[in-house]
Design a protein around this motif. Structure first.
Motif, PDB file in Angstrom:
ATOM      1  N   ALA A   1       0.847  -1.193   0.000  1.00 47.24           N
ATOM      2  CA  ALA A   1       0.000   0.000   0.000  1.00 47.24           C
ATOM      3  C   ALA A   1       0.881   1.241   0.000  1.00 47.24           C
ATOM      4  O   ALA A   1       1.965   1.238   0.587  1.00 47.24           O
ATOM      5  N   CYS A   2       0.418   2.261  -0.672  1.00 48.47           N
ATOM      6  CA  CYS A   2       1.122   3.550  -0.671  1.00 48.47           C
ATOM      7  C   CYS A   2       0.665   4.346   0.547  1.00 48.47           C
ATOM      8  O   CYS A   2      -0.484   4.274   0.956  1.00 48.47           O
ATOM      9  N   ASN A   3       1.564   5.119   1.097  1.00 48.53           N
ATOM     10  CA  ASN A   3       1.284   5.894   2.302  1.00 48.53           C
ATOM     11  C   ASN A   3       0.898   7.330   1.973  1.00 48.53           C
ATOM     12  O   ASN A   3       1.191   7.826   0.895  1.00 48.53           O
TER      13      ASN A   3
ATOM     14  N   PHE B   1      -0.544   4.344  -6.262  1.00 47.52           N
ATOM     15  CA  PHE B   1       0.330   3.571  -7.133  1.00 47.52           C
ATOM     16  C   PHE B   1       0.204   4.060  -8.564  1.00 47.52           C
ATOM     17  O   PHE B   1      -0.888   4.209  -9.107  1.00 47.52           O
ATOM     18  N   ASP B   2       1.349   4.293  -9.173  1.00 49.46           N
ATOM     19  CA  ASP B   2       1.428   4.777 -10.550  1.00 49.46           C
ATOM     20  C   ASP B   2       1.939   3.631 -11.410  1.00 49.46           C
ATOM     21  O   ASP B   2       3.101   3.226 -11.294  1.00 49.46           O
TER      22      ASP B   2
ATOM     23  N   GLY C   1       5.535   2.460  -9.119  1.00 50.37           N
ATOM     24  CA  GLY C   1       5.817   2.855  -7.747  1.00 50.37           C
ATOM     25  C   GLY C   1       4.800   3.885  -7.285  1.00 50.37           C
ATOM     26  O   GLY C   1       3.942   4.333  -8.051  1.00 50.37           O
ATOM     27  N   CYS C   2       4.894   4.264  -6.027  1.00 49.50           N
ATOM     28  CA  CYS C   2       3.977   5.255  -5.462  1.00 49.50           C
ATOM     29  C   CYS C   2       4.356   6.644  -5.938  1.00 49.50           C
ATOM     30  O   CYS C   2       5.538   6.969  -6.081  1.00 49.50           O
ATOM     31  N   ASN C   3       3.348   7.455  -6.188  1.00 48.77           N
ATOM     32  CA  ASN C   3       3.546   8.802  -6.698  1.00 48.77           C
ATOM     33  C   ASN C   3       2.480   9.703  -6.072  1.00 48.77           C
ATOM     34  O   ASN C   3       1.487   9.220  -5.537  1.00 48.77           O
ATOM     35  N   TRP C   4       2.679  11.005  -6.158  1.00 49.19           N
ATOM     36  CA  TRP C   4       1.690  11.940  -5.632  1.00 49.19           C
ATOM     37  C   TRP C   4       0.381  11.753  -6.370  1.00 49.19           C
ATOM     38  O   TRP C   4       0.366  11.614  -7.595  1.00 49.19           O
ATOM     39  N   ASP C   5      -0.726  11.780  -5.634  1.00 48.69           N
ATOM     40  CA  ASP C   5      -2.034  11.496  -6.233  1.00 48.69           C
ATOM     41  C   ASP C   5      -2.393  12.444  -7.367  1.00 48.69           C
ATOM     42  O   ASP C   5      -3.047  12.053  -8.321  1.00 48.69           O
ATOM     43  N   TYR C   6      -1.933  13.698  -7.310  1.00 45.92           N
ATOM     44  CA  TYR C   6      -2.283  14.644  -8.369  1.00 45.92           C
ATOM     45  C   TYR C   6      -1.494  14.388  -9.660  1.00 45.92           C
ATOM     46  O   TYR C   6      -1.797  14.947 -10.698  1.00 45.92           O
ATOM     47  N   MET C   7      -0.509  13.497  -9.594  1.00 45.80           N
ATOM     48  CA  MET C   7       0.290  13.183 -10.787  1.00 45.80           C
ATOM     49  C   MET C   7      -0.148  11.869 -11.453  1.00 45.80           C
ATOM     50  O   MET C   7       0.414  11.483 -12.472  1.00 45.80           O
TER      51      MET C   7
END
Length: 115
Positions: free
Chosen positions: A73-75, A80-81, A86-92
């Protein structure tokens, strides 16, 4: 002779009887949406990373030969992108809807071609 008027006021009610109902509704609202039980993320992506439906792209799994080998899970504010795996900022990230994810299920594809 005194004439009594009917009591039109409702008796006072306590909010406590409603508490279990309100709690039940909150629990229902906080549960992730139900997904197709027959379609696991690794059925959609047998090898590689797959999004777990119902998590808003916050959870993903690593699949090998159709078997889930790791769930992650991403924190805080990250999702997840699939493009960078990998995890990335939600707006991206453009997170697909559950309907889009589940449309790739083998069962969904068979149902749509049979009709």
């Amino acid at each position: 002779m005194s004439s009594k008027r009917p009591n039109t006021m409702a008796p006072p009610t306590s909010p406590l009887p409603l508490l279990p109902t309100v709690l039940h509704l909150l629990l229902l609202l906080l549960q992730p949406p139900q997904t197709q039980a027959d379609c696991a993320p690794c059925e959609i992506t047998p090898t590689g990373f797959a999004l777990r439906p119902g998590t808003g792209c916050r959870e993903y799994v690593n699949c090998q030969d159709g078997v889930e080998v790791q769930s992650q899970a991403c924190n805080g504010g990250l999702v997840f992108d699939l493009n960078i795996k990998g995890c990335n900022w939600d707006y991206m990230v453009t997170c697909p809807s559950d309907e889009e994810i589940l449309a790739a299920c083998p069962d969904s594809a068979e149902e749509t071609t049979e009709e």
